[in-house]
Write a protein that holds these residues in place. Structure first.
Motif, mmCIF file in Angstrom:
data_model
loop_
_atom_site.group_PDB
_atom_site.id
_atom_site.type_symbol
_atom_site.label_atom_id
_atom_site.label_comp_id
_atom_site.label_asym_id
_atom_site.label_seq_id
_atom_site.Cartn_x
_atom_site.Cartn_y
_atom_site.Cartn_z
ATOM 1 N N SER A 1 0.689 -1.323 -0.055
ATOM 2 C CA SER A 1 -0.138 0.035 0.023
ATOM 3 C C SER A 1 0.959 1.152 0.025
ATOM 4 C CB SER A 1 -1.008 0.027 1.359
ATOM 5 O OG SER A 1 -1.634 1.266 1.236
ATOM 6 N N TRP A 2 1.896 1.468 0.905
ATOM 7 C CA TRP A 2 2.508 2.534 0.887
ATOM 8 C C TRP A 2 3.533 2.725 -0.258
ATOM 9 C CZ3 TRP A 2 0.838 6.327 3.475
ATOM 10 C CH2 TRP A 2 0.050 6.078 4.822
ATOM 11 N N TYR A 3 4.219 1.344 -0.702
ATOM 12 C CA TYR A 3 5.073 1.716 -1.818
ATOM 13 C C TYR A 3 4.445 2.060 -2.970
ATOM 14 C CZ TYR A 3 8.954 -1.466 0.027
ATOM 15 O OH TYR A 3 10.031 -1.791 0.870
ATOM 16 N N THR A 4 2.939 1.565 -3.103
ATOM 17 C CA THR A 4 2.142 2.097 -4.241
ATOM 18 C C THR A 4 2.053 3.687 -4.305
ATOM 19 O OG1 THR A 4 1.018 0.008 -4.387
ATOM 20 C CG2 THR A 4 0.106 1.767 -5.507
ATOM 21 N N LYS A 5 1.681 4.096 -3.109
ATOM 22 C CA LYS A 5 1.455 5.620 -2.865
ATOM 23 C C LYS A 5 2.695 6.427 -3.219
ATOM 24 C CE LYS A 5 -2.012 5.033 0.792
ATOM 25 N NZ LYS A 5 -3.130 5.828 0.191
ATOM 26 N N ALA A 6 3.748 6.029 -2.919
ATOM 27 C CA ALA A 6 5.089 6.471 -3.211
ATOM 28 C C ALA A 6 5.328 6.351 -4.804
ATOM 29 C CB ALA A 6 6.337 6.138 -2.288
ATOM 30 N N ALA A 7 5.150 5.245 -5.343
ATOM 31 C CA ALA A 7 5.602 4.876 -6.537
ATOM 32 C C ALA A 7 4.832 5.822 -7.496
ATOM 33 C CB ALA A 7 5.365 3.471 -6.864
ATOM 34 N N GLU A 8 3.520 6.084 -7.041
ATOM 35 C CA GLU A 8 2.622 6.808 -8.007
ATOM 36 C C GLU A 8 2.976 8.455 -8.062
ATOM 37 O OE1 GLU A 8 -1.371 5.985 -6.489
ATOM 38 O OE2 GLU A 8 -1.641 3.762 -7.701
ATOM 39 N N GLN A 9 3.638 8.674 -7.165
ATOM 40 C CA GLN A 9 4.215 10.143 -7.071
ATOM 41 C C GLN A 9 5.726 10.041 -7.836
ATOM 42 O OE1 GLN A 9 3.726 12.813 -3.909
ATOM 43 N NE2 GLN A 9 2.976 10.748 -2.455
ATOM 44 N N GLY A 10 6.149 8.898 -8.160
ATOM 45 C CA GLY A 10 7.350 8.708 -9.265
ATOM 46 C C GLY A 10 8.670 8.451 -8.184
ATOM 47 N N HIS A 11 8.469 8.007 -6.970
ATOM 48 C CA HIS A 11 9.543 7.544 -6.219
ATOM 49 C C HIS A 11 10.244 6.408 -6.713
ATOM 50 C CE1 HIS A 11 11.885 6.541 -2.643
ATOM 51 N NE2 HIS A 11 11.480 7.754 -2.097
ATOM 52 N N SER A 12 11.323 6.381 -7.145
ATOM 53 C CA SER A 12 12.090 5.360 -8.032
ATOM 54 C C SER A 12 12.250 4.015 -7.133
ATOM 55 C CB SER A 12 13.263 5.775 -8.644
ATOM 56 O OG SER A 12 14.471 6.317 -7.630
ATOM 57 N N LYS A 13 12.777 4.299 -5.854
ATOM 58 C CA LYS A 13 13.098 2.990 -4.913
ATOM 59 C C LYS A 13 11.787 2.268 -4.751
ATOM 60 C CE LYS A 13 17.247 5.037 -3.375
ATOM 61 N NZ LYS A 13 18.028 5.750 -1.960
ATOM 62 N N ALA A 14 10.664 3.295 -4.414
ATOM 63 C CA ALA A 14 9.496 2.597 -4.213
ATOM 64 C C ALA A 14 8.670 1.892 -5.405
ATOM 65 C CB ALA A 14 8.575 3.658 -3.798
ATOM 66 N N GLN A 15 9.019 2.508 -6.591
ATOM 67 C CA GLN A 15 8.718 1.713 -8.025
ATOM 68 C C GLN A 15 9.540 0.452 -7.989
ATOM 69 O OE1 GLN A 15 9.568 5.130 -10.311
ATOM 70 N NE2 GLN A 15 7.666 5.719 -10.568
ATOM 71 N N ASN B 1 10.988 -1.450 -5.576
ATOM 72 C CA ASN B 1 10.584 -2.512 -4.690
ATOM 73 C C ASN B 1 9.415 -3.047 -4.982
ATOM 74 O OD1 ASN B 1 13.075 -2.012 -3.385
ATOM 75 N ND2 ASN B 1 12.181 -1.107 -1.544
ATOM 76 N N LEU B 2 8.357 -2.076 -5.495
ATOM 77 C CA LEU B 2 6.998 -2.640 -5.895
ATOM 78 C C LEU B 2 7.054 -3.611 -7.030
ATOM 79 C CD1 LEU B 2 3.998 -2.428 -5.156
ATOM 80 C CD2 LEU B 2 3.917 -0.543 -6.653
ATOM 81 N N ALA B 3 7.808 -3.264 -7.816
ATOM 82 C CA ALA B 3 8.197 -4.299 -8.975
ATOM 83 C C ALA B 3 8.554 -5.425 -8.369
ATOM 84 C CB ALA B 3 9.171 -3.746 -10.007
ATOM 85 N N THR B 4 9.580 -5.632 -7.447
ATOM 86 C CA THR B 4 10.165 -6.809 -7.017
ATOM 87 C C THR B 4 9.136 -7.646 -6.400
ATOM 88 O OG1 THR B 4 12.323 -5.690 -6.667
ATOM 89 C CG2 THR B 4 11.868 -7.654 -5.417
ATOM 90 N N MET B 5 8.314 -6.990 -5.512
ATOM 91 C CA MET B 5 7.288 -7.656 -4.875
ATOM 92 C C MET B 5 6.119 -8.400 -6.021
ATOM 93 S SD MET B 5 6.111 -5.135 -1.727
ATOM 94 C CE MET B 5 5.012 -6.418 -1.025
#
Length: 279
Positions: free
Chosen positions: A228-242, A244-248
């Motif tokens: 949930s939190w990775y997605t929120k950060a990833a949707e704002q363009g946060h590369s590390k969240a993107q 890690n979300l991809a890895t999940m």
């Protein structure tokens, strides 16, 4: 406002009363009971400012700083901010500090910026408190002082400043000048994340994914919070969240394996530059 009250404001302004002039300027500025007019606002603000009204001086500074109905002019903004700041106007002090810190048509001077940040912070200006905290944390203007940094960050964070909340989370997560405390870090990161701070959202994802906080000892809940939190950060363009979300999604870590979704987030992460400080 009743017509007789409006007439009183206009009469006071026309008779040279500085407060009346400022009030009328504000009415024109915001279109409050009169037709909005930047030109009229500037006129009445100027008349009040020339009599030393600090609120009007600050308002004129904002008009020239933000190109509000007038051409942007940092030198004119600086002039009015300085006059208001010298009278103790908190917002003018903060804006003047920013101008000195960034060198906006004035000589960049971080020590003078720190002076104005301090004056504004002591009056309770949250953004000034945050900036002072950062100065003490980084040791770029003042000697590095973790205790004082935490003091100013906390004052700002208690007023809802998301940047200060993030830094307090970072400080407690890493044990900087205080003992490590994941629960306190989690609390501050959560407050900032709920305001949309991408770094805090990413850090929450990290904390939950690594199992540093286990909601009711359930791994599925842990993975859900992380995603949930990775997605929120990833949707704002946060590369590390993107990433890690991809890895999940690639590894089926708490979510069904989905190569297409993983590829999407890997591609987006690859396009981004490195992000700011994380715990």
């Amino acid at each position: 406002m009743e017509n007789d009250e409006l007439d009183k404001v206009i009469k006071a302004a026309e008779q040279g009363d500085a407060i009346g002039q400022y009030n009328l300027g504000t009415m024109y500025d915001y279109g409050d009971d009169v037709e909005q007019s930047d030109e009229a606002a500037e006129k009445w603000y100027t008349l009040a400012a020339d009599q030393g009204n600090a609120d009007a001086q600050y308002s004129l500074g904002v008009m020239h700083d933000e190109e509000q109905g007038v051409l942007k002019n940092n030198k004119t903004a600086f002039k009015w901010y300085t006059l208001a700041a010298n009278q103790g106007h908190c917002d003018a002090q903060f804006n003047l500090a920013i101008m000195y810190f960034q060198g906006d048509d004035v000589l960049e001077d971080h020590k003078t910026a720190a002076k104005w940040f301090t004056l504004a912070a002591e009056q309770g200006e949250a953004k000034a408190q945050y900036n002072l905290g950062l100065m003490y944390h980084e040791g770029k203007v003042f000697p590095k002082d973790g205790t004082t940094a935490i003091k100013w960050f906390t004052l700002a964070a208690d007023q809802g400043d998301a940047n200060a909340q993030f830094w307090l989370g970072n400080i407690y997560a890493n044990g900087i000048s205080v003992p490590k405390n994941v629960n306190t870090a989690l609390a501050w990161f959560t407050l900032a994340a709920e305001q949309g701070d991408a770094d805090s959202q990413y850090n929450l994802g990290q904390i939950y994914r690594e199992g540093r906080v286990l909601p009711q000892n359930k791994k599925t809940a842990l993975s859900w919070f992380a995603r949930s939190w990775y997605t929120k950060a990833a949707e704002q363009g946060h590369s590390k969240a993107q990433y890690n979300l991809a890895t999940m999604y690639s590894q089926g870590d708490g979510v069904p394996v989905c190569d297409k979704t993983a590829a999407k987030w890997y591609a987006l992460a690859a396009e981004q530059s490195d992000d700011g400080p994380q715990y």
